[in-house]
Write a protein that holds these residues in place. Structure first.
Motif, PDB file in Angstrom:
ATOM      1  N   TYR A 103       0.798  -1.356  -0.068  1.00 56.15           N
ATOM      2  CA  TYR A 103      -0.054  -0.046  -0.039  1.00 56.15           C
ATOM      3  C   TYR A 103       0.826   1.458   0.064  1.00 56.15           C
ATOM      4  O   TYR A 103       0.381   2.340  -0.187  1.00 56.15           O
ATOM      5  CB  TYR A 103      -0.931   0.190   1.257  1.00 56.15           C
ATOM      6  CG  TYR A 103      -1.982  -0.897   1.138  1.00 56.15           C
ATOM      7  CD1 TYR A 103      -3.091  -0.913   0.269  1.00 56.15           C
ATOM      8  CD2 TYR A 103      -1.883  -2.273   1.653  1.00 56.15           C
ATOM      9  CE1 TYR A 103      -4.137  -1.831   0.117  1.00 56.15           C
ATOM     10  CE2 TYR A 103      -2.990  -3.209   1.381  1.00 56.15           C
ATOM     11  CZ  TYR A 103      -4.272  -3.038   0.707  1.00 56.15           C
ATOM     12  OH  TYR A 103      -4.921  -3.841   0.390  1.00 56.15           O
ATOM     13  N   ARG A 104       2.186   1.083   0.243  1.00 57.86           N
ATOM     14  CA  ARG A 104       2.933   2.397   0.353  1.00 57.86           C
ATOM     15  C   ARG A 104       3.004   3.055  -0.994  1.00 57.86           C
ATOM     16  O   ARG A 104       3.375   2.595  -2.065  1.00 57.86           O
ATOM     17  CB  ARG A 104       4.117   1.993   0.962  1.00 57.86           C
ATOM     18  CG  ARG A 104       5.194   3.202   1.160  1.00 57.86           C
ATOM     19  CD  ARG A 104       6.329   2.820   2.205  1.00 57.86           C
ATOM     20  NE  ARG A 104       5.941   2.123   3.176  1.00 57.86           N
ATOM     21  CZ  ARG A 104       6.888   1.439   4.171  1.00 57.86           C
ATOM     22  NH1 ARG A 104       7.969   1.069   3.408  1.00 57.86           N
ATOM     23  NH2 ARG A 104       6.103   0.574   5.119  1.00 57.86           N
ATOM     24  N   ASN A 105       2.726   4.357  -1.016  1.00 54.32           N
ATOM     25  CA  ASN A 105       2.840   4.906  -2.251  1.00 54.32           C
ATOM     26  C   ASN A 105       1.968   4.593  -3.509  1.00 54.32           C
ATOM     27  O   ASN A 105       2.480   4.724  -4.452  1.00 54.32           O
ATOM     28  CB  ASN A 105       4.165   5.338  -2.717  1.00 54.32           C
ATOM     29  CG  ASN A 105       5.009   6.376  -1.536  1.00 54.32           C
ATOM     30  OD1 ASN A 105       4.268   6.967  -0.899  1.00 54.32           O
ATOM     31  ND2 ASN A 105       6.238   6.040  -1.401  1.00 54.32           N
ATOM     32  N   VAL A 106       1.001   3.786  -3.179  1.00 53.72           N
ATOM     33  CA  VAL A 106       0.196   3.339  -4.510  1.00 53.72           C
ATOM     34  C   VAL A 106      -0.680   4.242  -4.967  1.00 53.72           C
ATOM     35  O   VAL A 106      -0.981   5.316  -4.323  1.00 53.72           O
ATOM     36  CB  VAL A 106      -0.811   2.062  -3.745  1.00 53.72           C
ATOM     37  CG1 VAL A 106      -1.893   2.759  -2.865  1.00 53.72           C
ATOM     38  CG2 VAL A 106      -1.236   1.221  -4.879  1.00 53.72           C
ATOM     39  N   HIS A 107      -0.577   4.144  -6.421  1.00 51.81           N
ATOM     40  CA  HIS A 107      -1.308   5.229  -7.092  1.00 51.81           C
ATOM     41  C   HIS A 107      -2.561   4.684  -7.651  1.00 51.81           C
ATOM     42  O   HIS A 107      -3.636   5.353  -7.844  1.00 51.81           O
ATOM     43  CB  HIS A 107      -0.508   5.252  -8.495  1.00 51.81           C
ATOM     44  CG  HIS A 107       0.764   6.049  -8.314  1.00 51.81           C
ATOM     45  ND1 HIS A 107       1.919   5.730  -8.871  1.00 51.81           N
ATOM     46  CD2 HIS A 107       0.868   7.292  -7.574  1.00 51.81           C
ATOM     47  CE1 HIS A 107       2.677   6.509  -8.459  1.00 51.81           C
ATOM     48  NE2 HIS A 107       2.226   7.365  -7.531  1.00 51.81           N
ATOM     49  N   ALA A 108      -2.871   3.375  -7.380  1.00 52.51           N
ATOM     50  CA  ALA A 108      -4.291   2.768  -7.902  1.00 52.51           C
ATOM     51  C   ALA A 108      -4.282   1.247  -7.720  1.00 52.51           C
ATOM     52  O   ALA A 108      -3.387   0.512  -7.119  1.00 52.51           O
ATOM     53  CB  ALA A 108      -4.451   2.888  -9.440  1.00 52.51           C
ATOM     54  N   VAL A 109      -5.676   0.934  -7.187  1.00 55.40           N
ATOM     55  CA  VAL A 109      -6.188  -0.421  -6.733  1.00 55.40           C
ATOM     56  C   VAL A 109      -6.844  -1.211  -7.440  1.00 55.40           C
ATOM     57  O   VAL A 109      -7.942  -0.591  -7.922  1.00 55.40           O
ATOM     58  CB  VAL A 109      -6.562  -0.387  -5.166  1.00 55.40           C
ATOM     59  CG1 VAL A 109      -6.647  -1.701  -4.508  1.00 55.40           C
ATOM     60  CG2 VAL A 109      -5.677   0.534  -4.285  1.00 55.40           C
ATOM     61  N   VAL A 110      -6.578  -2.399  -7.816  1.00 58.44           N
ATOM     62  CA  VAL A 110      -7.428  -3.433  -8.591  1.00 58.44           C
ATOM     63  C   VAL A 110      -8.027  -4.406  -7.667  1.00 58.44           C
ATOM     64  O   VAL A 110      -7.063  -5.055  -7.247  1.00 58.44           O
ATOM     65  CB  VAL A 110      -6.788  -4.038 -10.032  1.00 58.44           C
ATOM     66  CG1 VAL A 110      -7.548  -4.672 -10.741  1.00 58.44           C
ATOM     67  CG2 VAL A 110      -6.216  -2.723 -10.631  1.00 58.44           C
ATOM     68  N   PHE A 111      -9.172  -4.514  -7.349  1.00 58.60           N
ATOM     69  CA  PHE A 111      -9.734  -5.566  -6.902  1.00 58.60           C
ATOM     70  C   PHE A 111     -10.334  -6.646  -7.491  1.00 58.60           C
ATOM     71  O   PHE A 111     -11.295  -6.392  -8.344  1.00 58.60           O
ATOM     72  CB  PHE A 111     -10.761  -5.035  -5.426  1.00 58.60           C
ATOM     73  CG  PHE A 111     -10.465  -4.125  -4.444  1.00 58.60           C
ATOM     74  CD1 PHE A 111      -9.663  -4.684  -3.478  1.00 58.60           C
ATOM     75  CD2 PHE A 111     -10.646  -2.726  -4.892  1.00 58.60           C
ATOM     76  CE1 PHE A 111      -9.397  -3.559  -2.325  1.00 58.60           C
ATOM     77  CE2 PHE A 111     -10.182  -1.920  -3.838  1.00 58.60           C
ATOM     78  CZ  PHE A 111      -9.536  -2.334  -2.519  1.00 58.60           C
ATOM     79  N   VAL A 112      -9.723  -7.898  -7.243  1.00 65.01           N
ATOM     80  CA  VAL A 112     -10.422  -8.881  -8.319  1.00 65.01           C
ATOM     81  C   VAL A 112     -11.276 -10.040  -7.286  1.00 65.01           C
ATOM     82  O   VAL A 112     -10.736 -10.536  -6.368  1.00 65.01           O
ATOM     83  CB  VAL A 112      -8.913  -9.776  -8.846  1.00 65.01           C
ATOM     84  CG1 VAL A 112      -9.622 -10.701  -9.793  1.00 65.01           C
ATOM     85  CG2 VAL A 112      -8.115  -8.725  -9.431  1.00 65.01           C
ATOM     86  N   TYR A 113     -12.123 -10.490  -8.080  1.00 67.90           N
ATOM     87  CA  TYR A 113     -13.082 -11.636  -7.356  1.00 67.90           C
ATOM     88  C   TYR A 113     -12.986 -12.768  -8.610  1.00 67.90           C
ATOM     89  O   TYR A 113     -13.019 -12.111  -9.712  1.00 67.90           O
ATOM     90  CB  TYR A 113     -14.302 -11.230  -6.975  1.00 67.90           C
ATOM     91  CG  TYR A 113     -15.263 -10.663  -7.729  1.00 67.90           C
ATOM     92  CD1 TYR A 113     -15.130  -9.280  -8.007  1.00 67.90           C
ATOM     93  CD2 TYR A 113     -16.390 -11.728  -8.456  1.00 67.90           C
ATOM     94  CE1 TYR A 113     -16.072  -8.858  -8.999  1.00 67.90           C
ATOM     95  CE2 TYR A 113     -17.494 -10.889  -9.367  1.00 67.90           C
ATOM     96  CZ  TYR A 113     -16.912  -9.763  -9.813  1.00 67.90           C
ATOM     97  OH  TYR A 113     -18.059  -9.026 -10.603  1.00 67.90           O
TER      98      TYR A 113
END
Ligand SMILES: Nc1nc2c(ncn2[C@@H]2O[C@H](COP(=O)(O)OP(=O)(O)OP(=O)(O)O)[C@@H](O)[C@H]2O)c(=O)[nH]1
Ligand SMILES: [Mg+2]
Length: 234
Positions: A103-113
């Motif tokens: 999570y450090r300095n993350v620019h975007a998050v993709v959640f997958v199911y």
């Protein structure tokens, strides 16, 4: 601040194709966007990142340990951007020492199911809580991806339910398949959409720029790199 020179090219009229002036190429810094891919084990995070960065579906995968690190350079409106994809581990025992790094300095998050496994969908709220617990700023875009849509007869998570969940969490929903080659453009669209949003947002610091906190990163395993050109799919 160095940026891509797409704007310069637009009104150039000198017969030069749009894009950075080749003479300036060595001086144009490449921005790097860090995108993390999160979700239960076995939902297909590794396959999706492989499809985006390498263009293929891996024949065989093993559970990711810690993180696998992939990169792809894309070009949007004349600017070259390096997309650094963090393929995280879904299994608790393989991720617990790494979570802070994700999570450090993350620019975007993709959640997958996995569209064929309801538990991977219901567990999303835990993944979102984890993300929120790491003080990821609200400006960091998030998207939701339902993977394995090729397994049409086995689908357990209706699109309508997923859409409702995505809306409630202010995310875009993509339903796709890392396996089906016909879906590869859709997989690209997931990441390109995020890159476009990031590019439009604010001027993110460049590599080697002062003020960008150094990240104590795990030794990345760089599995592949591909170059792609794209226009904004949004
Ligand atoms: N049918 C189908 N199978 C897929 C798809 N994507 C991944 N798989 C399969 O699902 C299994 C798990 O894929 P991975 O990409 O390794 O899963 P992961 O989310 O990275 O798992 P962890 O590393 O343990 O967190 C593998 O057997 C893949 O071949 C897909 O789109 N369709
Ligand atoms: Mg994996």
């Amino acid at each position: 601040m160095s940026r891509g020179a797409g704007g310069m090219a637009a009104g150039g009229g000198g017969g030069r194709p749009p894009g950075p002036d080749p003479a300036l190429e060595p001086y144009v810094q490449t921005r790097i966007f860090k995108i993390i891919v999160i979700g239960d084990s076995n939902v297909g995070k590794t396959c999706l990142t492989f499809r985006f960065c390498g263009g293929t579906f891996p024949g065989k995968t093993e559970a990711t340990i810690g993180v696998d690190f992939r990169e792809k350079t894309v070009e949007i409106e004349g600017e070259r951007i390096k997309v650094q994809v963090w393929d995280t581990a879904g299994q608790e025992r393989f991720r617990k020492s790494m979570v802070e790094h994700y999570y450090r300095n993350v620019h975007a998050v993709v959640f997958v199911y996995d569209v064929t496994k309801m538990s991977s969908f219901t567990n999303l709220k835990t993944w979102i809580e984890e993300c929120n617990g790491h003080a990821v700023p609200p400006l960091v875009p998030r998207v939701l991806v339902g993977n394995k849509c090729d397994l049409k007869d086995l689908i357990q998570v209706p699109s309508s339910l997923a859409l409702k969940f995505a809306d409630a969490h202010n995310m875009l929903l993509f339903e796709t398949s890392a396996k089906d080659p016909q879906e590869s453009q859709n997989v690209d669209a997931i990441f390109m959409c995020l890159v476009c949003r990031l590019k439009a947002q604010r001027s993110l610091p460049c590599r080697d720029t002062e003020g960008w906190p150094a990240q104590p990163q795990p030794q990345p395993r760089r599995l592949d790199e591909a170059s792609g050109k794209g226009s904004c799919p949004c």
